[in-house]
Design an enzyme around this catalytic site. Sequence first.
Site, mmCIF file in Angstrom:
data_model
loop_
_atom_site.group_PDB
_atom_site.id
_atom_site.type_symbol
_atom_site.label_atom_id
_atom_site.label_comp_id
_atom_site.label_asym_id
_atom_site.label_seq_id
_atom_site.Cartn_x
_atom_site.Cartn_y
_atom_site.Cartn_z
ATOM 1 C CB CYS A 1 4.665 -6.284 15.950
ATOM 2 S SG CYS A 1 3.537 -4.955 16.337
ATOM 3 C CE LYS B 1 2.349 0.898 10.234
ATOM 4 N NZ LYS B 1 2.611 -0.513 10.431
ATOM 5 C CG HIS C 1 -0.827 -5.026 14.405
ATOM 6 N ND1 HIS C 1 0.473 -4.910 14.818
ATOM 7 C CD2 HIS C 1 -0.796 -5.033 13.044
ATOM 8 C CE1 HIS C 1 1.265 -4.862 13.760
ATOM 9 N NE2 HIS C 1 0.529 -4.940 12.677
ATOM 10 C CE LYS D 1 -3.138 -3.840 0.816
ATOM 11 N NZ LYS D 1 -4.050 -4.085 -0.277
ATOM 12 C CG HIS E 1 -0.399 -0.105 2.536
ATOM 13 N ND1 HIS E 1 0.373 0.891 3.069
ATOM 14 C CD2 HIS E 1 -0.459 -1.066 3.495
ATOM 15 C CE1 HIS E 1 0.757 0.566 4.296
ATOM 16 N NE2 HIS E 1 0.274 -0.633 4.572
ATOM 17 C CB CYS F 1 -0.412 -5.198 19.481
ATOM 18 S SG CYS F 1 0.630 -4.227 18.384
ATOM 19 C CB CYS G 1 2.102 -8.469 18.507
ATOM 20 S SG CYS G 1 1.135 -7.776 17.144
ATOM 21 C CG HIS H 1 4.195 -1.331 2.320
ATOM 22 N ND1 HIS H 1 2.943 -1.812 2.037
ATOM 23 C CD2 HIS H 1 4.507 -1.791 3.557
ATOM 24 C CE1 HIS H 1 2.509 -2.552 3.052
ATOM 25 N NE2 HIS H 1 3.441 -2.552 3.992
HETATM 26 N N1 MSP Z 1 9.213 -6.830 7.622
HETATM 27 C C1 MSP Z 1 9.316 -5.800 8.588
HETATM 28 C C2 MSP Z 1 10.562 -4.970 8.369
HETATM 29 C C3 MSP Z 1 11.844 -5.730 8.392
HETATM 30 S S1 MSP Z 1 13.214 -4.710 8.056
HETATM 31 C C4 MSP Z 1 14.539 -5.633 8.445
HETATM 32 C C5 MSP Z 1 8.094 -4.907 8.493
HETATM 33 N N2 MSP Z 1 7.426 -4.951 7.346
HETATM 34 S S2 MSP Z 1 6.109 -4.095 7.025
HETATM 35 O O1 MSP Z 1 5.751 -4.454 5.690
HETATM 36 O O2 MSP Z 1 5.131 -4.292 8.031
HETATM 37 O O3 MSP Z 1 6.473 -2.606 7.117
HETATM 38 C C6 MSP Z 1 7.665 -2.141 6.596
HETATM 39 C C7 MSP Z 1 7.702 -0.655 6.484
HETATM 40 O O4 MSP Z 1 6.650 -0.188 5.649
HETATM 41 C C8 MSP Z 1 7.512 0.184 7.735
HETATM 42 O O5 MSP Z 1 8.534 0.337 8.591
HETATM 43 C C9 MSP Z 1 7.358 1.510 7.044
HETATM 44 O O6 MSP Z 1 8.607 1.876 6.541
HETATM 45 C C10 MSP Z 1 6.415 1.152 5.928
HETATM 46 N N3 MSP Z 1 5.031 1.319 6.315
HETATM 47 C C11 MSP Z 1 4.063 0.373 6.472
HETATM 48 N N4 MSP Z 1 2.889 0.980 6.780
HETATM 49 C C12 MSP Z 1 3.083 2.315 6.805
HETATM 50 C C13 MSP Z 1 2.270 3.433 6.985
HETATM 51 N N5 MSP Z 1 0.976 3.349 7.207
HETATM 52 N N6 MSP Z 1 2.850 4.655 6.875
HETATM 53 C C14 MSP Z 1 4.163 4.816 6.586
HETATM 54 N N7 MSP Z 1 4.962 3.788 6.430
HETATM 55 C C15 MSP Z 1 4.470 2.540 6.579
HETATM 56 O O7 MSP Z 1 7.823 -4.180 9.431
#
Ligand code: MSP
Length: 535
Positions: free
Chosen positions: A136, A314, A161, A317, A24, A158, A133, A27
Amino acid sequence: MVSTDSSASFYVTTPIYYVNDAPHIGHAYTTVAGDFLTRWHRQRGENVWFLTGVDEHGTKVQRAADAGGVTPQEWVDRLVSTDWLPVLGTVDAANDDFIRTTEVRHIDAVQKFWETVRENGYVYAAPYEGPYCVGCEEFKLAGDLLPGTGEFVGQQVCPVHGRPAEQLSEENWFFKLSAFAEQLITYYEANPEAIQPVSAYNEVMSFLRGGLVDISMSRSSVGWGIPLPWDEKQTVYVWFDALLNYITAVGYGQPADTDAGKLFAQVWPVDVHLVGKDILRFHAVYWPAMLMAAQLPLPKKVFAHGWLLVGGEKMSKTKLTGIPPAQIIDHFGSDAFRYYFLRAIQFGQDGSFSWEDMSARYTAELANGLGNLASRGTAMVNRYCEGKLPAAGVATAAEIALSDHLTAVLAEAEAAMDRLDFSTAIVSVKGFVDAVNMYVTEQEPWVLAKDEANTERLHTVLYTICESLRAMAVLYFPLMPKTMTDLWDQLGAAATIGNIADQRVGDIARWGQLPVGAPVTKGAGLFPRLEEVAE
Ligand code: MSP
């Protein structure tokens, strides 16, 4: 990549994203930030390495695959090829590599790393009992959870979440995290710039000062992971597999005389880990402790950015609030997407996306601001000078003020980019766009064109507009590579100066680079009006 300074290297990473679902805009936000930053540094002539990738192991991905009725490997293979790789093209990311944690290069190096840490005496067997969690993928500490409300009253949930943590009880291998608390405090006191922004630094320091407890580095109940080399019934805890991507992707553990080994020597320690604020502790506490345990240098900087919010929470998904990047990019284009999120939200703070705000900024700043300036400038060179850039006559105070303004803008943008203050860098360039638009309004070249006695002045004004556009194209190229390439072509710069990617940041303010006679064309508008987009 053309490099003028082969000694400087600049290595930037994004987190690797969980492949439990499609990406989304949250990311895409981190990826775009990393891409803007690294394109800027490439434009400085540095040897840049920009890494992104995906985190494929763990319970969260395993459960998604189970729910989809396929094996985890099938699940991740499919989502990586249908969504995670394509989204890089959608947002126009110029990453140098893409790491998947199911790749052999990663698995081998993870096993080697933990073998080393174990040999160094920082791994021991013990039972784990406590909350976890899955959202997380984190062992939660007492202070991490909040009392539940609504359907979860009476349970601990959490805060990210909003769901109860699961209670785990299993035999694990532990990492002696507690051994590194003092060293980490000493390191961060001496290197406060290593965690940014300041709020993130303070959060980490207070966590460290509260003391560290040892943490499980393996899971006995999770099959979808990397087996421990010394105990194949257990898999590496997903975070202690994932964090290692930052070194496994750049050649950790490879012989020094191989390409991979040379890359590692060149880029490690990393210059910037970009992370969302939710995963700060992993990157600023656990990760450097792991590196200390393996006797590797620590990251130079971890920058924790804010969240994209929906309804004050936040975007995620899990909560069904994720917007796919293509939904916005199909409408506005990738450059406007990149511009909007890095300009409208101060990097490090939370921000909300709204179609209204994005449309308003697109129209005011891109279509009416930059786009209109470019089309007016190129159209007038066509109308009054047959599409050949005229020679400038004597510069007056107005032209000197603009070129001085450009020098100041470049200095301000450079300093802001060094602080990862993207919006200040962008606003600074935008200030120059506004100033040139004002110059056009004041100089009224269309009035000058009515009297031949004013031809030299008309030419000076037209040259000044195009030369300003030349500078804007290079300044904005790392942020908006597609449209700025178009602008560069329209100015006749590609035909006369060369490739826009080869222009150096340090040269931008040198006035007079566009050669007289450059073939200026009035192309399609850089930022079409939204009504036209919708048609
Ligand atoms: N897999 C772990 C990270 C491992 S790094 C060694 C993880 N993945 S994640 O897909 O849940 O999220 C990764 C990153 O996506 C977050 O840290 C952030 O950089 C970005 N984001 C996910 N959702 C977000 C928002 N709603 N807003 C901004 N960034 C977000 O955590």
